[in-house]
Scaffold this motif. Structure first.
Motif, mmCIF file in Angstrom:
data_model
loop_
_atom_site.group_PDB
_atom_site.id
_atom_site.type_symbol
_atom_site.label_atom_id
_atom_site.label_comp_id
_atom_site.label_asym_id
_atom_site.label_seq_id
_atom_site.Cartn_x
_atom_site.Cartn_y
_atom_site.Cartn_z
ATOM 1 N N LEU A 39 0.937 -1.372 0.008
ATOM 2 C CA LEU A 39 0.070 -0.045 -0.034
ATOM 3 C C LEU A 39 0.937 1.171 -0.037
ATOM 4 O O LEU A 39 0.469 2.305 -0.561
ATOM 5 C CB LEU A 39 -1.048 -0.150 1.221
ATOM 6 C CG LEU A 39 -2.073 -1.037 1.145
ATOM 7 C CD1 LEU A 39 -2.987 -1.002 2.458
ATOM 8 C CD2 LEU A 39 -3.135 -0.602 0.045
ATOM 9 N N CYS A 89 -1.742 -5.911 -4.720
ATOM 10 C CA CYS A 89 -1.624 -5.574 -3.293
ATOM 11 C C CYS A 89 -2.606 -6.222 -2.549
ATOM 12 O O CYS A 89 -3.836 -6.124 -2.617
ATOM 13 C CB CYS A 89 -1.709 -4.230 -3.096
ATOM 14 S SG CYS A 89 -1.439 -3.819 -1.301
ATOM 15 N N TYR A 110 -4.532 -4.690 0.114
ATOM 16 C CA TYR A 110 -5.667 -3.766 -0.055
ATOM 17 C C TYR A 110 -6.949 -4.527 -0.251
ATOM 18 O O TYR A 110 -7.977 -4.309 0.136
ATOM 19 C CB TYR A 110 -5.183 -3.021 -1.755
ATOM 20 C CG TYR A 110 -6.612 -2.488 -2.262
ATOM 21 C CD1 TYR A 110 -7.322 -1.390 -1.697
ATOM 22 C CD2 TYR A 110 -7.293 -3.258 -3.458
ATOM 23 C CE1 TYR A 110 -8.272 -0.723 -2.210
ATOM 24 C CE2 TYR A 110 -8.410 -2.625 -3.755
ATOM 25 C CZ TYR A 110 -9.004 -1.157 -3.309
ATOM 26 O OH TYR A 110 -10.190 -0.763 -3.706
ATOM 27 N N ARG A 151 -10.170 -3.779 2.104
ATOM 28 C CA ARG A 151 -11.068 -3.075 1.358
ATOM 29 C C ARG A 151 -12.161 -4.029 0.783
ATOM 30 O O ARG A 151 -12.948 -3.668 -0.233
ATOM 31 C CB ARG A 151 -10.432 -2.360 0.167
ATOM 32 C CG ARG A 151 -9.508 -1.241 0.818
ATOM 33 C CD ARG A 151 -10.157 -0.179 1.532
ATOM 34 N NE ARG A 151 -8.742 0.882 1.827
ATOM 35 C CZ ARG A 151 -8.632 1.733 1.066
ATOM 36 N NH1 ARG A 151 -9.053 1.800 -0.075
ATOM 37 N NH2 ARG A 151 -7.647 2.341 1.520
ATOM 38 N N GLN A 155 -6.422 -0.080 -6.117
ATOM 39 C CA GLN A 155 -7.583 0.183 -6.325
ATOM 40 C C GLN A 155 -8.347 0.101 -7.871
ATOM 41 O O GLN A 155 -9.321 -0.362 -8.178
ATOM 42 C CB GLN A 155 -8.088 1.410 -5.775
ATOM 43 C CG GLN A 155 -9.627 1.639 -5.744
ATOM 44 C CD GLN A 155 -9.957 2.726 -4.383
ATOM 45 O OE1 GLN A 155 -9.859 2.341 -3.249
ATOM 46 N NE2 GLN A 155 -10.692 3.753 -4.817
#
Length: 230
Positions: free
Chosen positions: A7, A14, A17, A21, A189
């Motif tokens: 991150l 990742c 992540y 999330r 993301q």
């Protein structure tokens, strides 16, 4: 340790992540699926009577097909701006825009399916006393399903991609995550949301293909017969 630091280093892939999330990704995916499903179903409800109108009155073909094509060419930001005074910043705004975009594919899909029904089949049904309504629902639509489902599959995949544009009003499903990540170029993301969009499109296409095969078993019989004859 390397996974936890991804991150900080802003890696494309990742695991940390994805782990932290998960709920955010799930919520965005659910919203994406809901908007896509509503848009395609409503689009089909609008496209079907339009296609029947064109078939019954061929002189309407030019205006109807021209209008649906014109709607598809309108940039998404312009489309949302035109609809905004009527629908506000809501999910309905995005769904309505996506319905309008889907019409150019769905109307043509319904027309192509109905046109593929052999004329002799219609005549045989009429000779057996079928009225226009019964002929449509019990003879024409079942035979039109392969072409109709192909149109629905195309519209669904297209709508999954276009749904991301709804992020401009905060109703874009996975598109929201992509837009939120762009200012800082948060690679994990952007990649995760993009991959999920692709997976949704592939899964939806395969699901609809399976439904098509389930609803049209006679097409499999013809394929096997042709293979055996060869």
């Amino acid at each position: 340790m390397a996974t936890a630091n991804c991150l900080v280093t802003n890696d494309w892939i990742c695991g940390e992540y994805l782990r932290t999330r998960t709920q955010e990704l799930t919520d965005a995916t659910v919203q994406h699926v809901g908007i896509t499903t509503a848009s395609v179903l409503l689009g089909l409800l609008v496209a079907f009577p339009l296609a029947l109108l064109v078939r019954a009155r061929p002189r309407w073909a030019g205006p109807v097909l021209g209008l649906t094509t014109l709607l598809y060419t309108i940039p998404s930001l312009a489309m949302f701006s035109l609809l905004l005074p009527f629908l506000g910043l809501s999910t309905a705004l995005v769904v309505t825009g996506l319905v309008l975009y889907s019409l150019t594919i769905l109307v043509r899909g319904v027309l192509a399916g109905l046109a593929a029904v052999p004329a002799e089949t219609r005549e045989a049904a009429r000779g057996m006393g079928y009225g226009s309504g019964r002929l449509l629902w019990e003879v024409e639509l079942p035979l039109a399903l392969p072409a109709l489902m192909a149109g629905i599959r195309m519209a669904t995949v297209s709508t999954i991609a276009l749904t991301t544009v709804g992020s401009v009003v905060g109703r874009g499903g996975l598109g929201n995550l992509i837009e939120d990540a762009l200012p800082t170029f948060f690679k994990a993301q952007v990649l995760a949301a993009s991959v999920l969009c692709v997976l949704l499109a592939v899964a939806a296409d395969l699901l609809l293909l399976g439904l098509q095969r389930l609803l049209t078993p006679w097409t499999r019989v013809r394929v096997r017969a042709a293979a055996g004859g060869g």
